[in-house]
Scaffold this active site. Structure first.
Site, PDB file in Angstrom:
ATOM      1  N   VAL A  45       0.855  -1.149   0.007  1.00  0.00           N
ATOM      2  CA  VAL A  45       0.128  -0.055   0.000  1.00  0.00           C
ATOM      3  C   VAL A  45       0.914   1.385  -0.088  1.00  0.00           C
ATOM      4  CG1 VAL A  45      -1.729   1.384   1.327  1.00  0.00           C
ATOM      5  CG2 VAL A  45      -1.955  -1.203   1.080  1.00  0.00           C
ATOM      6  N   GLY A  46       0.597   2.400  -0.693  1.00  0.00           N
ATOM      7  CA  GLY A  46       1.213   3.560  -0.760  1.00  0.00           C
ATOM      8  C   GLY A  46       2.625   3.377  -1.572  1.00  0.00           C
TER       9      GLY A  46
ATOM     10  N   SER B 186      -2.675   1.065  -5.103  1.00  0.00           N
ATOM     11  CA  SER B 186      -3.575   0.412  -4.006  1.00  0.00           C
ATOM     12  C   SER B 186      -4.868   1.047  -4.050  1.00  0.00           C
ATOM     13  CB  SER B 186      -2.864   0.068  -2.949  1.00  0.00           C
ATOM     14  OG  SER B 186      -2.289   1.322  -2.498  1.00  0.00           O
ATOM     15  N   SER B 187      -4.798   2.484  -4.231  1.00  0.00           N
ATOM     16  CA  SER B 187      -5.930   3.343  -4.010  1.00  0.00           C
ATOM     17  C   SER B 187      -6.751   3.312  -5.260  1.00  0.00           C
ATOM     18  CB  SER B 187      -5.711   4.789  -3.723  1.00  0.00           C
ATOM     19  OG  SER B 187      -5.114   5.255  -5.059  1.00  0.00           O
ATOM     20  N   ALA B 188      -6.414   3.111  -6.428  1.00  0.00           N
ATOM     21  CA  ALA B 188      -6.872   2.964  -7.730  1.00  0.00           C
ATOM     22  C   ALA B 188      -7.560   1.854  -7.739  1.00  0.00           C
ATOM     23  CB  ALA B 188      -5.950   3.078  -8.799  1.00  0.00           C
ATOM     24  N   ALA B 189      -7.120   0.547  -7.317  1.00  0.00           N
ATOM     25  CA  ALA B 189      -7.791  -0.683  -7.192  1.00  0.00           C
ATOM     26  C   ALA B 189      -8.869  -0.653  -6.110  1.00  0.00           C
ATOM     27  CB  ALA B 189      -6.857  -1.861  -6.893  1.00  0.00           C
TER      28      ALA B 189
ATOM     29  N   ASP C  54      -4.243   5.749 -13.023  1.00  0.00           N
ATOM     30  CA  ASP C  54      -4.001   4.662 -12.327  1.00  0.00           C
ATOM     31  C   ASP C  54      -5.632   3.906 -12.165  1.00  0.00           C
ATOM     32  OD1 ASP C  54      -1.758   5.925 -11.441  1.00  0.00           O
ATOM     33  OD2 ASP C  54      -2.073   5.908  -9.669  1.00  0.00           O
TER      34      ASP C  54
HETATM   35  C1  MEV Z   1       1.099   8.039  -9.715  1.00  0.00           C
HETATM   36  O1  MEV Z   1       0.812   6.478  -9.722  1.00  0.00           O
HETATM   37  C2  MEV Z   1       1.218   8.804 -11.032  1.00  0.00           C
HETATM   38  C3  MEV Z   1       1.408  10.114 -11.206  1.00  0.00           C
HETATM   39  O2  MEV Z   1       1.641  10.259 -12.465  1.00  0.00           O
HETATM   40  C4  MEV Z   1       0.223  10.764 -10.563  1.00  0.00           C
HETATM   41  C5  MEV Z   1      -0.831  10.755 -11.662  1.00  0.00           C
HETATM   42  O3  MEV Z   1      -0.924  10.321 -12.851  1.00  0.00           O
HETATM   43  O4  MEV Z   1      -2.031  11.104 -11.353  1.00  0.00           O
HETATM   44  C6  MEV Z   1       2.702  10.572 -10.177  1.00  0.00           C
END
Ligand code: MEV
Length: 292
Positions: A88-89, A94-97, A138
């Site tokens: 996570v993080g 993980s938040s998108a899933a 994501d």
């Molecule tokens: C984060 O997984 C990817 C970034 O490009 C942010 C985004 O696309 O929103 C850093």
């Protein structure tokens, strides 16, 4: 809304960004892949207010979680269980899933399946709660699955599947430290316009590497990953821990390696057709590693 007295579950996968993170926020293309690991949401009927019944500690610890649940779930009648096998993080989505699995589970409550458009539109509402002003990459990859080329436009996301001739031989190395995506994206925004040439160079690198990806030219893809890492260092989102893992990967057979996700910690991905030496080196140093 109730579950009609029955349990509802839904899963959505995490992701890895192969090329193009951060620049994708500013309308450049990025390439990302859904992974097999992901997050499962389970909704059980219960008396009283909707509540979190059980969740992995790292998910439960996120102060934004309550707001995300309240944004999609009815206020009454649900016990929510969240399980994930993603770190996570760490940039693996993980938040998108979680966002996409929540949208899918909520649709199942109503006895239907959420389609791709709904997962993308509703998932974005949740991703904004977690990450402020994300590109949408994501959760779109999580909803779509597979490998995708993504671009954010004023008219919405531009999404095309990327046909890879074979799965990419990726090894994921975990720095063990979480990066704060919203803060990292805000940090890049604060360094504009100084970092704009580097962001544009990342976008150009993605465009130039698409033919090699479609052709399975791993040497060229690996070089592009190395160049992307250099540019990500230039925009200030890398760390000494990330760079140590990138070096470890390059010393143990990787054709290229880079941070994946927002940076500031998180994971490094290495393109490694013969991964045994790298996996052994990671294990010897206590670095969590896995094939993706
Ligand atoms: C984060 O997984 C990817 C970034 O490009 C942010 C985004 O696309 O929103 C850093």
């Amino acid at each position: 809304m109730s579950t009609g007295g029955r349990r509802v579950t839904a899963f959505a996968p995490g992701k890895l960004i192969l090329l193009g993170e951060h620049a994708v926020v500013y309308g450049h293309r990025a390439v990302a892949l859904a992974v097999e690991r992901g997050t499962t949401v389970t909704l059980d009927p219960c008396e009283g207010p909707t509540r979190l019944a059980d969740a992995d500690p790292a998910l439960r610890a996120d102060p934004r979680l309550a707001r995300a649940l309240a944004a999609v779930l009815p206020a009454e009648g649900l016990a929510v269980t969240l399980a994930t096998d993603l770190p996570v993080g760490r940039g693996m989505g993980s938040s998108a899933a979680l966002a996409v699995a929540l949208v899918r589970a909520t649709a199942r409550l109503a006895g239907r399946e959420a389609d791709l458009d709904e997962c993308i539109a509703q998932g974005f509402v949740l991703e904004r709660i977690f990450h402020g002003s994300p590109s949408g990459l994501d959760h779109t990859v999580s909803a779509r699955g597979g490998a995708v080329v993504y671009r954010r436009t004023d008219d919405g996301p531009e999404l095309s599947p990327l046909d890879l001739p074979a799965p990419l031989p990726l090894v994921v190395l975990d720095t063990g430290r979480a990066g704060d995506t919203a803060a990292l994206v805000a940090g890049v925004a604060a360094r504009r316009p100084g970092v704009d040439p580097a962001l544009a160079a990342i976008g150009a690198l993605v465009d130039a590497t698409l033919p090699a990806l479609r052709a399975g030219d791993l040497v060229t893809v690996g070089r592009a990953m190395d160049e992307d890492q250099r540019l990500l260092e230039a925009i200030g989102v890398s760390t000494p821990e990330i760079e140590a893992l990138v070096t470890l990967a390059r010393q143990h057979g990787a054709l290229g390696a880079k941070l994946a996700g927002a940076g500031g910690g998180g994971v490094v991905i290495a393109l490694c057709p013969e991964p045994d030496a790298l996996l052994a080196a990671a294990q010897a140093r206590g670095v969590p590693a896995m094939r993706a």
